[in-house]
Design a protein around this motif. Sequence first.
Motif, PDB file in Angstrom:
ATOM      1  N   LEU A   1       0.802  -1.226   0.000  1.00 14.63           N
ATOM      2  CA  LEU A   1       0.000   0.000   0.000  1.00 14.63           C
ATOM      3  C   LEU A   1       0.834   1.273   0.000  1.00 14.63           C
ATOM      4  CD1 LEU A   1      -2.711  -1.054   2.612  1.00 14.63           C
ATOM      5  CD2 LEU A   1      -3.029  -0.839   0.138  1.00 14.63           C
ATOM      6  N   ASN A   2       1.915   1.276   0.765  1.00 15.46           N
ATOM      7  CA  ASN A   2       2.684   2.502   0.962  1.00 15.46           C
ATOM      8  C   ASN A   2       4.094   2.452   0.407  1.00 15.46           C
ATOM      9  OD1 ASN A   2       0.528   3.719   2.484  1.00 15.46           O
ATOM     10  ND2 ASN A   2       1.104   2.407   4.206  1.00 15.46           N
TER      11      ASN A   2
ATOM     12  N   ARG B   1      -7.325   2.120  -5.130  1.00 15.57           N
ATOM     13  CA  ARG B   1      -6.569   3.375  -5.148  1.00 15.57           C
ATOM     14  C   ARG B   1      -6.117   3.751  -6.548  1.00 15.57           C
ATOM     15  NH1 ARG B   1      -1.830   3.563  -0.682  1.00 15.57           N
ATOM     16  NH2 ARG B   1      -3.068   3.341   1.238  1.00 15.57           N
TER      17      ARG B   1
ATOM     18  N   LYS C   1      -5.576  -1.717  -2.744  1.00 17.64           N
ATOM     19  CA  LYS C   1      -4.535  -1.184  -3.640  1.00 17.64           C
ATOM     20  C   LYS C   1      -5.124  -0.914  -5.024  1.00 17.64           C
ATOM     21  CE  LYS C   1      -0.346  -0.241  -5.127  1.00 17.64           C
ATOM     22  NZ  LYS C   1       0.376   0.989  -4.690  1.00 17.64           N
TER      23      LYS C   1
ATOM     24  N   VAL D   1      -6.177  -6.178   1.382  1.00 19.21           N
ATOM     25  CA  VAL D   1      -5.121  -5.196   1.120  1.00 19.21           C
ATOM     26  C   VAL D   1      -4.926  -5.001  -0.384  1.00 19.21           C
ATOM     27  CG1 VAL D   1      -2.614  -4.811   1.246  1.00 19.21           C
ATOM     28  CG2 VAL D   1      -3.881  -5.508   3.282  1.00 19.21           C
TER      29      VAL D   1
END
Length: 262
Positions: free
Chosen positions: A84-85, A261, A258, A254
């Motif tokens: 994610l980051n 996004r 993703k 998760v």
Amino acid sequence: MHPKYDKILGVRVDGTPISSVLRKISASLAKREKFSPARRFYIVTPNPEIVLASQADPLLRKILNFSNVSLPDGVGLRLANLILNHKDLTIVHGRKVFYEICRLANKKGWKIFILGGEDWVNQKAVRVIKEKFPAVKIFGDSGPNLDNSASSVIQRDTLVLKETIDKINKIGPDILFVALGAPKQEKFIYKWLPKLNVRGAMVIGGALDYLAGKYSLPPKFMEDLEIEWLWRLITQPRRVVRIIKATLVFLFVVVLAKFKRS
């Protein structure tokens, strides 16, 4: 006590080593004046299962995010943060932080109180800590039976809860460790911390079970490989559904987040 952080599925996780956590706690408790409710700190240790549960429980997510320190406890969070980051994340096992705080309490002469666990587990854990750290002023109580909103299940539990709160307030520990299991422990702290005569609190989940010998710790090579979930599956097969949620289901959510996004 607010270190740098990332968010995983809306839950804050702090990238801070154990040594930093201990320094922050020590600095807070060095101020010996009575803490106001607003200044009492609390520490949470979210793992993939807890983060997943918070997706359907806004209050739990709020509690995790309003904590002073949110320690990522579980390799799934590291994988999620990479997805994610695009950042690595140091996993910090809550049981190790708990042990190191007890070690520090031994040096500083702090009072600690352990709430939760089965009666024999709580009593054994208190004895073990006292044997390892003789200077620790330690107290314990298994406490009442609570539901997932940290409310009493039956009338008797209401009485036990009152007795437990009175006991904690009479002792006035520097740190309260709560081992009621998620989300009860997080909600108990959020609900009761402003009314407790303590200087800070931390959730410790199943750390007492390991300390008391109810379950055995994973071999070091499994810990190094970050596959403790496999050890729990082997030694506690009844947790298979929980482990599937914390691994496969969590990572699926998760990856889905993703893609949303993008």
